[in-house]
Design an enzyme around this catalytic site. Structure first.
Site, PDB file in Angstrom:
ATOM      1  N   TYR A   1      17.819  39.850  46.987  1.00 41.15           N
ATOM      2  CA  TYR A   1      18.461  38.608  46.527  1.00 41.15           C
ATOM      3  C   TYR A   1      18.178  38.360  45.042  1.00 41.15           C
ATOM      4  O   TYR A   1      19.068  38.021  44.280  1.00 41.15           O
ATOM      5  CB  TYR A   1      17.965  37.420  47.359  1.00 41.15           C
ATOM      6  CG  TYR A   1      18.771  36.177  47.084  1.00 41.15           C
ATOM      7  CD1 TYR A   1      19.891  35.882  47.850  1.00 41.15           C
ATOM      8  CD2 TYR A   1      18.432  35.320  46.037  1.00 41.15           C
ATOM      9  CE1 TYR A   1      20.658  34.761  47.583  1.00 41.15           C
ATOM     10  CE2 TYR A   1      19.193  34.197  45.763  1.00 41.15           C
ATOM     11  CZ  TYR A   1      20.304  33.921  46.542  1.00 41.15           C
ATOM     12  OH  TYR A   1      21.068  32.816  46.273  1.00 41.15           O
TER      13      TYR A   1
ATOM     14  N   PHE B   1      45.167  35.440  28.206  1.00 39.51           N
ATOM     15  CA  PHE B   1      45.673  35.864  29.512  1.00 39.51           C
ATOM     16  C   PHE B   1      45.886  34.606  30.378  1.00 39.51           C
ATOM     17  O   PHE B   1      45.232  33.603  30.170  1.00 39.51           O
ATOM     18  CB  PHE B   1      44.668  36.831  30.168  1.00 39.51           C
ATOM     19  CG  PHE B   1      45.134  37.341  31.490  1.00 39.51           C
ATOM     20  CD1 PHE B   1      46.232  38.186  31.558  1.00 39.51           C
ATOM     21  CD2 PHE B   1      44.508  36.964  32.675  1.00 39.51           C
ATOM     22  CE1 PHE B   1      46.688  38.647  32.791  1.00 39.51           C
ATOM     23  CE2 PHE B   1      44.958  37.426  33.898  1.00 39.51           C
ATOM     24  CZ  PHE B   1      46.050  38.261  33.961  1.00 39.51           C
ATOM     25  N   ASP B   2      46.795  34.697  31.366  1.00 40.66           N
ATOM     26  CA  ASP B   2      47.168  33.479  32.141  1.00 40.66           C
ATOM     27  C   ASP B   2      45.979  32.754  32.765  1.00 40.66           C
ATOM     28  O   ASP B   2      45.912  31.530  32.730  1.00 40.66           O
ATOM     29  CB  ASP B   2      48.111  33.707  33.323  1.00 40.66           C
ATOM     30  CG  ASP B   2      48.798  35.030  33.392  1.00 40.66           C
ATOM     31  OD1 ASP B   2      48.741  35.800  32.429  1.00 40.66           O
ATOM     32  OD2 ASP B   2      49.394  35.278  34.447  1.00 40.66           O
TER      33      ASP B   2
ATOM     34  N   ASP C   1      37.515  38.728  24.879  1.00 40.01           N
ATOM     35  CA  ASP C   1      37.899  38.932  26.275  1.00 40.01           C
ATOM     36  C   ASP C   1      38.167  40.440  26.345  1.00 40.01           C
ATOM     37  O   ASP C   1      39.193  40.928  25.878  1.00 40.01           O
ATOM     38  CB  ASP C   1      39.153  38.116  26.600  1.00 40.01           C
ATOM     39  CG  ASP C   1      39.649  38.379  28.020  1.00 40.01           C
ATOM     40  OD1 ASP C   1      39.129  39.295  28.690  1.00 40.01           O
ATOM     41  OD2 ASP C   1      40.572  37.677  28.462  1.00 40.01           O
TER      42      ASP C   1
ATOM     43  N   ALA D   1      38.356  42.998  28.743  1.00 44.41           N
ATOM     44  CA  ALA D   1      38.680  43.725  29.979  1.00 44.41           C
ATOM     45  C   ALA D   1      39.036  45.188  29.698  1.00 44.41           C
ATOM     46  O   ALA D   1      38.722  46.074  30.483  1.00 44.41           O
ATOM     47  CB  ALA D   1      39.835  43.033  30.702  1.00 44.41           C
TER      48      ALA D   1
ATOM     49  N   LYS E   1      38.811  46.472  35.215  1.00 43.87           N
ATOM     50  CA  LYS E   1      39.620  47.354  34.365  1.00 43.87           C
ATOM     51  C   LYS E   1      38.694  48.427  33.773  1.00 43.87           C
ATOM     52  O   LYS E   1      38.401  49.409  34.429  1.00 43.87           O
ATOM     53  CB  LYS E   1      40.334  46.544  33.278  1.00 43.87           C
ATOM     54  CG  LYS E   1      41.493  45.691  33.787  1.00 43.87           C
ATOM     55  CD  LYS E   1      41.059  44.346  34.273  1.00 43.87           C
ATOM     56  CE  LYS E   1      42.214  43.401  34.486  1.00 43.87           C
ATOM     57  NZ  LYS E   1      41.781  42.159  35.136  1.00 43.87           N
TER      58      LYS E   1
ATOM     59  N   HIS F   1      55.399  33.123  40.835  1.00 40.83           N
ATOM     60  CA  HIS F   1      55.687  34.537  41.120  1.00 40.83           C
ATOM     61  C   HIS F   1      54.967  35.067  42.350  1.00 40.83           C
ATOM     62  O   HIS F   1      55.459  35.963  43.019  1.00 40.83           O
ATOM     63  CB  HIS F   1      55.374  35.410  39.893  1.00 40.83           C
ATOM     64  CG  HIS F   1      53.981  35.250  39.364  1.00 40.83           C
ATOM     65  ND1 HIS F   1      53.585  34.112  38.703  1.00 40.83           N
ATOM     66  CD2 HIS F   1      52.906  36.056  39.402  1.00 40.83           C
ATOM     67  CE1 HIS F   1      52.318  34.242  38.356  1.00 40.83           C
ATOM     68  NE2 HIS F   1      51.877  35.410  38.761  1.00 40.83           N
TER      69      HIS F   1
END
Ligand code: F0G
Length: 459
Positions: free
Chosen positions: A71, A123-124, A214, A216, A257, A449
């Site tokens: 843990y 990014f969204d 960011d 990724a 990614k 979407h």
């Protein structure tokens, strides 16, 4: 040798099921003409996303067995911390379950209503998490990025003059940080140059504002710098990545990614104060700070993956194989976004389906036709994702570009799969006037979407 081969051999395989066009027409109709609602087993080649869909290496699978599930203070955490720190170089390494968890935790800790977070193109989920605090996410990508034909080598660059102007007009105290996304996914997987990162750093230094990445797809960005920016040809991707991160005060990453993870994320920051606040929120929703919502085995696999991704043979193949798809489509006259991104090729829905007006959702209709025709699943990033009923109720506000993204999972498909994709799209392009337009049957107000349903427009 001109031929660039996959720099791996295949030890485990997963069958894909063949379907006929007739079966697929039935399946997509049952799914309400929404590729997100298909069962994955009914997809032949899945280019919906490159996120969490990569193939892990034998070394990563061995790491899964080695994972320490304690843990607190698990050995796997220290492997993870060391691997991330060795590349990113920040003081605090905080694991999270995926990219948007990193975004939410950081925003909850340091962003407040009325703030403005400038970036190249958010990014969204990043935008949604910034805006959920009552702040504004402001995109300041360079003007060249708006033109799909413009071949600028670093179309992900942030406009540093507008950045400076934004901080001046908004006021330093309302800008908690600047966030540069590498590569710029929402702008077509386009890289950011080292010169641009340094210039953004200089602006941030002038105002005393932290600069975060960011990151990724940081390794793909590093490789584009090696290929395209003067002075970096002789540098390793690792050295370039380290230099990119040395321009930053911290980073958020979706490790689904460029860490070859099926799940995982991280927040890496220098500020002790921010780290303490983030960890307080982390304990409420993700877990103890040495596992952050992940199993020990995930941490182990990620700490191996984030090193593997910087392998030069892999990156050469990765960028070349994406470019291969782009080049063959482009040579056949298929309209797409240029230059080709690192992780994806973006078809231009409006130019592909010139016979369809915006109301008939050209990009979305193209993605449905692509599935029916050859069983390839792609993701519309256009009229359905970003179109909104206009405020005066008279019609619709459509986005500037109506794209269909072919995102290529890492180490999953071979060149013959890609040849099949290319052939299928070129064939469809030849009969493009037969692509039927679609209309909404049900359109949820938020993130339509994912769950919307559609029906063909009757001729
Ligand atoms: N930032 C960037 C640049 C991304 O591309 C993504 C995810 C995220 C943050 C969020 O990370 O999914 O781990 O929570 N992009 C995926 C895509 C979903 O398909 O492009 P996440």
């Amino acid at each position: 040798m001109k031929t660039i081969i996959e720099p791996f051999r295949i030890k485990v395989v997963e069958p894909i099921r063949m379907t006929t066009p007739e079966q697929r027409r039935g399946l997509i109709s049952e799914a309400g003409y929404n590729p997100f609602r298909l069962r994955a087993e009914h997809v032949l080649i899945d280019l919906l996303t490159d996120s969490g869909t990569g193939a892990m290496s034998a070394a990563q699978w061995a790491g899964i067995i080695e994972g320490d599930e304690s843990y607190a203070g698990a050995r796997s955490f220290f492997h993870f911390e060391k691997a991330v720190q060795d590349i990113f170089g920040h003081r605090h390494v905080i694991p999270t379950h995926q990219g948007r968890a990193s975004e939410r935790l950081l925003c909850a800790a340091v962003v407040k209503a009325g703030d403005v977070v400038p970036g190249n193109t958010h990014f969204d989920t990043t935008r949604a998490n910034i805006e959920a605090t009552g702040a504004e996410a402001r995109d300041l990508v360079i003007a060249e990025a708006r033109d799909p034909e413009n071949e600028h080598p670093f179309k992900g660059n942030i406009d540093v003059e507008r950045l400076d102007e934004t901080i001046r007009s908004v006021g330093r105290e309302r800008v908690p940080f600047v966030l540069v996304t590498v590569t710029n996914n929402s702008g077509g997987g386009q890289p950011v140059s080292m010169a641009n990162l340094r210039a953004a750093r200089a602006v941030c230094d002038r105002w005393g504002v932290p600069l975060l990445l960011d990151c990724a797809r940081f390794a793909e960005n590093a490789y584009f710098i090696k290929l395209r920016e003067a002075g970096f040809a002789g540098h390793t991707p690792l050295a370039i990545a380290r230099e990119m991160f040395s321009c930053s005060d911290g980073a958020l990453m979706s490790m689904k990614k460029d860490a070859f993870g099926n799940i995982g994320g991280v927040i890496s920051i220098n500020s002790d104060g921010w780290a303490e606040k983030v960890r307080t929120h982390l304990i409420l929703t993700e877990g103890f700070p040495t596992y952050g919502g992940l199993a020990g085995r995930d941490l182990e696999a990620l700490s191996i993956g984030i090193r593997e991704i910087l392998d030069e043979d892999y990156l050469r193949y990765r960028i070349a194989s994406t470019g291969y798809v782009g080049k063959h489509l482009s040579d056949a006259g298929v309209p797409l976004l240029k230059p080709f991104g690192g992780h994806a090729i973006y078809l231009d829905g409006r130019r592909f389906c010139r016979h369809l007006p915006d109301e008939q959702l050209p990009g979305w209709s193209l993605s449905v036709a692509l599935y029916e025709h050859v069983g390839v699943r792609a993701c519309e990033i256009g009229n359905v994702m970003f179109g909104r009923p206009s405020k005066d109720g008279s019609g619709w506000d459509w986005p500037r570009l109506d794209l269909v993204r072919l995102a290529i999972p890492r180490r999953v498909y071979t060149q013959s799969h890609m040849d099949y994709v290319v052939e299928g799209i070129i064939e469809l392009f030849g009969v493009r006037e037969t692509i039927r337009g679609l209309r909404f049957v049900h359109r949820p107000a938020v993130l339509p979407h994912f769950t919307a349903t559609f029906a063909p427009v009757e001729a």
